[in-house]
Design an enzyme around this catalytic site. Structure first.
Site, mmCIF file in Angstrom:
data_model
loop_
_atom_site.group_PDB
_atom_site.id
_atom_site.type_symbol
_atom_site.label_atom_id
_atom_site.label_comp_id
_atom_site.label_asym_id
_atom_site.label_seq_id
_atom_site.Cartn_x
_atom_site.Cartn_y
_atom_site.Cartn_z
ATOM 1 N N PRO A 2 0.829 -1.204 0.000
ATOM 2 C CA PRO A 2 0.000 0.000 0.000
ATOM 3 C C PRO A 2 0.865 1.258 0.000
ATOM 4 O O PRO A 2 1.828 1.355 0.758
ATOM 5 C CB PRO A 2 -0.802 -0.141 1.300
ATOM 6 C CG PRO A 2 -0.850 -1.612 1.564
ATOM 7 C CD PRO A 2 0.479 -2.126 1.089
ATOM 8 N N GLU A 3 0.531 2.196 -0.866
ATOM 9 C CA GLU A 3 1.293 3.434 -0.980
ATOM 10 C C GLU A 3 0.455 4.592 -0.431
ATOM 11 O O GLU A 3 -0.569 4.378 0.215
ATOM 12 C CB GLU A 3 1.696 3.639 -2.445
ATOM 13 C CG GLU A 3 2.543 2.472 -2.980
ATOM 14 C CD GLU A 3 2.908 2.615 -4.449
ATOM 15 O OE1 GLU A 3 3.007 3.762 -4.937
ATOM 16 O OE2 GLU A 3 3.096 1.572 -5.121
#
Length: 272
Positions: A2-3
């Site tokens: 996840p960014e």
């Protein structure tokens, strides 16, 4: 992993459902993720009131009264919000149970995530957080900052963008998509970027991140948002994961190369 958009989306939802509520108790099913959890984590969280939820880089920071809880989703982690205390899935490692039995449930298949508390503001005191670079959606990230930071850097611009000590929260997906939007090839040396390149790239980074936030992030493997639904930004990918397919702009075939042991996707015709 996840960014920024996925972590921000999660943080926003946690705050919506939990701000102002007290933690009744914490149930730890797995006491070791990337690192071993603090032995007194459950005890320290009990009866603490949630004041606010924010993000720094890829870290979620839950401010409690006299304590901070920090969560990193790792490679495959996500948080679900539920009112069901018994519907436990495989890899549901930690439950933070709020008053009225609302549950913040942390699931992490690969166990690369982190959950820990800090007595002091972790953005100023914790070694992993205090060195994080500028937030790309703030005014401090602009063409001037990007140009100055890329001088004398012989690393590819793709790897430069993914250096969290310089720019916070950008990973493989958003580096690839922003570089396509700015028409810059991922293996171009950072030091060779012109002022015009930096102006266009800083703008493209903001544009791509903001669009992903509107779409609830990208779900390409494990990531789901707090209600268990997938994000939609993957439907807007222009190059990421599209090797061998035609470019939407020029119809040239999208290429795939490896930079820093990570796959990079780009159009040889559009990106220079």
């Amino acid at each position: 992993m996840p960014e920024l958009p996925e972590v921000q989306t999660t943080a926003n939802a946690i705050e919506k459902y939990s701000k102002g509520k007290k933690i009744s108790y914490c149930n730890v099913r797995k006491n070791k993720l990337r690192w071993k959890l603090q032995a007194d984590l459950s005890q320290r969280l009990k009866n603490k009131k949630i004041k606010s939820v924010s993000r720094r880089g890829k870290y979620i920071i839950i401010e409690l009264n006299s304590l901070y809880l920090v969560i990193h989703l790792g490679m495959s982690g996500y948080i679900r919000i539920s009112n069901n205390l018994t519907n436990i899935l495989k890899h549901d490692h930690i439950d933070i149970v709020l008053e009225s039995n609302t549950v913040l449930r942390f699931n992490d298949t690969r166990k690369f995530g982190m959950v820990f508390y800090s007595e002091d503001d972790p953005t100023q005191s914790h070694p992993l957080l205090k060195k994080i670079g500028v937030e790309p959606l703030t005014r401090n990230f602009n063409k001037k900052y990007l140009y100055e930071k890329t001088r004398n850097r012989s690393v590819s611009i793709k790897n430069f963008l993914m250096n969290g000590d310089i720019i916070a929260g950008i990973g493989n997906i958003y580096a690839s998509e922003a570089l396509f939007d700015a028409k810059i090839k991922p293996n171009k040396l950072s030091k060779n970027l012109t002022r015009k390149n930096c102006e266009e790239l800083s703008s493209s980074i903001k544009k791509v991140l903001k669009l992903s936030l509107k779409k609830g992030g990208a779900s390409i493997s494990d990531y789901v948002n707090v209600d268990g639904n997938k994000g939609y930004f993957q439907n807007n990918f222009k190059v990421y994961g599209r090797a061998g397919k035609p470019c939407y702009t020029c119809n040239y075939i999208i290429s795939k190369i490896t930079l820093g042991q990570r796959s990079s996707f780009f159009c040889k015709k559009c990106q220079k």
